[in-house]
Design a protein around this motif. Sequence first.
Motif, PDB file in Angstrom:
ATOM      1  N   UNK A 411       6.419  -2.990   3.130  1.00 35.80           N
ATOM      2  CA  UNK A 411       5.819  -1.966   2.273  1.00 35.80           C
ATOM      3  C   UNK A 411       6.566  -1.855   0.950  1.00 35.80           C
ATOM      4  N   UNK A 412       7.897  -1.947   1.006  1.00 38.89           N
ATOM      5  CA  UNK A 412       8.696  -1.907  -0.217  1.00 38.89           C
ATOM      6  C   UNK A 412       8.334  -3.095  -1.118  1.00 38.89           C
ATOM      7  N   UNK A 413       8.257  -4.272  -0.517  1.00 38.80           N
ATOM      8  CA  UNK A 413       7.917  -5.468  -1.288  1.00 38.80           C
ATOM      9  C   UNK A 413       6.498  -5.388  -1.840  1.00 38.80           C
ATOM     10  N   UNK A 414       5.598  -4.849  -1.034  1.00 36.34           N
ATOM     11  CA  UNK A 414       4.204  -4.717  -1.455  1.00 36.34           C
ATOM     12  C   UNK A 414       4.076  -3.765  -2.636  1.00 36.34           C
ATOM     13  N   UNK A 415       4.747  -2.631  -2.563  1.00 38.20           N
ATOM     14  CA  UNK A 415       4.692  -1.659  -3.651  1.00 38.20           C
ATOM     15  C   UNK A 415       5.318  -2.224  -4.919  1.00 38.20           C
ATOM     16  N   UNK A 416       6.400  -2.984  -4.756  1.00 38.49           N
ATOM     17  CA  UNK A 416       7.045  -3.601  -5.911  1.00 38.49           C
ATOM     18  C   UNK A 416       6.130  -4.622  -6.564  1.00 38.49           C
TER      19      UNK A 416
END
Length: 487
Positions: A411-416
Amino acid sequence: MIYLVWSLPALVVIGAIVSGRMGALGASMCGLAVSLVVALTTAPQGYQLVDAGLSLVRGAWIGWVVVPYIMGGLLFWQIAVRTGDAILPAATAAPEGQAARRLLFAACFLIGPFAESATGFGVGIIGTMTLVRRFGMGPVQLLAFSLLSQTMILWGAMGSGAIVAAALARTDPAVLVIHTSVLVVAFNIAWLALYWRLADRAGFKAGWRERSSEALWLGASLGLVIAATAVFGAETAMLAAYGPVIALRYLLDERPDARTLIRMARRMLPFALLIAWLAATRLIPPVEAFLADTGRMQPFEGAPAWAPFLHAGTWLIVAAVLTGLLRGRAGAFAADLGTAWKTGRLAVFSIFTFSAIAEILSGSGIATGLAGGLFHAFGGVAVVLMPLVSAVYGALANSSNAANGLFMTAQVSLATAAGLDLPAAIALQHAAALSLNMVSPVRMSIACSLAGTPGRERDAYGAMLPFALAAIAVLLGAATVVAMGWV
């Protein structure tokens, strides 16, 4: 094809739990083995055995920092509340009319969540059911009201779930909880409206004046716990905020005589002293600095530090031991410790394994690769889909740690990759991971067992379905807001 391979750790864990042949711990161990194989053979970046070893050690460290919260909370509750038949503030005889309605609200939205905050693991269900079952209501209604003790699970088990989530997301736990609390407030607004409907159907009718009073009590309590999080941190916020609120509510509702008040004060003295000491360790700068620096260890950058003399879990254990000694129950300490370990051991082991899985998926670049693939395939819609999957998985595993262990780094990577507000995306993921724990199969089973109605889980699900749908609706709305970049 490579994206399917990278998804295998999550698919194996989910499949194992859904099959019913494994619990969360067994499933997580299978997922850990698969994640190691996948990372060592197909990682998008160089990932060797030494890297895998580092990820395992890092995951173990994250788990270790959380363990004292779990075991300390369970042990303290075991000794301070159950020893000597001590109970939480409540009248000894079942009240009627408006008094019954007020006790019902306090049990569901104040006392139950308070018990859950100190221990986790559905213990709040016990506190609420102990108070509510005296009304002689039907079994399904008893189950539904008892499960409402899980409404503040964001702060459950001394905020240990938030601490793990923050470690996986490389952010500050207090910041994460404050951001996530916006969604928890939205959940509680919806759940309070449904509670009014449920209470009226159970015969605890109330006019809008009483309902407004309940809304004010809940709103004030939520405001206090959010403020306490900012001041004290996620670990002690619920104890510091809800302890005084419950005491005030007891005084206003029960109006006890001096003798009763002294007896109740003695029973609750361990909680009062513990809360006062934990507050002092956070509010008196010289004390906080000394405790924070003494024995402090932080072997991994971005992982939580361990300061044993500032750690709330340490003081929970100390408080449990002192309470047992002062009450002359030193001989029962071994039995209490055994009970606490029996209750918490699966959660302890699961935290280690899911933290290790998350570190492997993150360190190997698989989480980033998967997020990139999802974003390429679905665009911003992937930000909406990920929380929904996390919510369902969190319910199945009865643990936000499990859902965050599998999906937080992605999720962190996706949001970034999508250029979205990162704190909002992280908070959305964490809120999703814990949103349906109220209706998890494990908590349903606990409630049915305590109520003496095994096999009534389906009826309980029917009663709690509106609460689950309300949580999903809030999640969908929040996910849409985040995905559209409106925050």
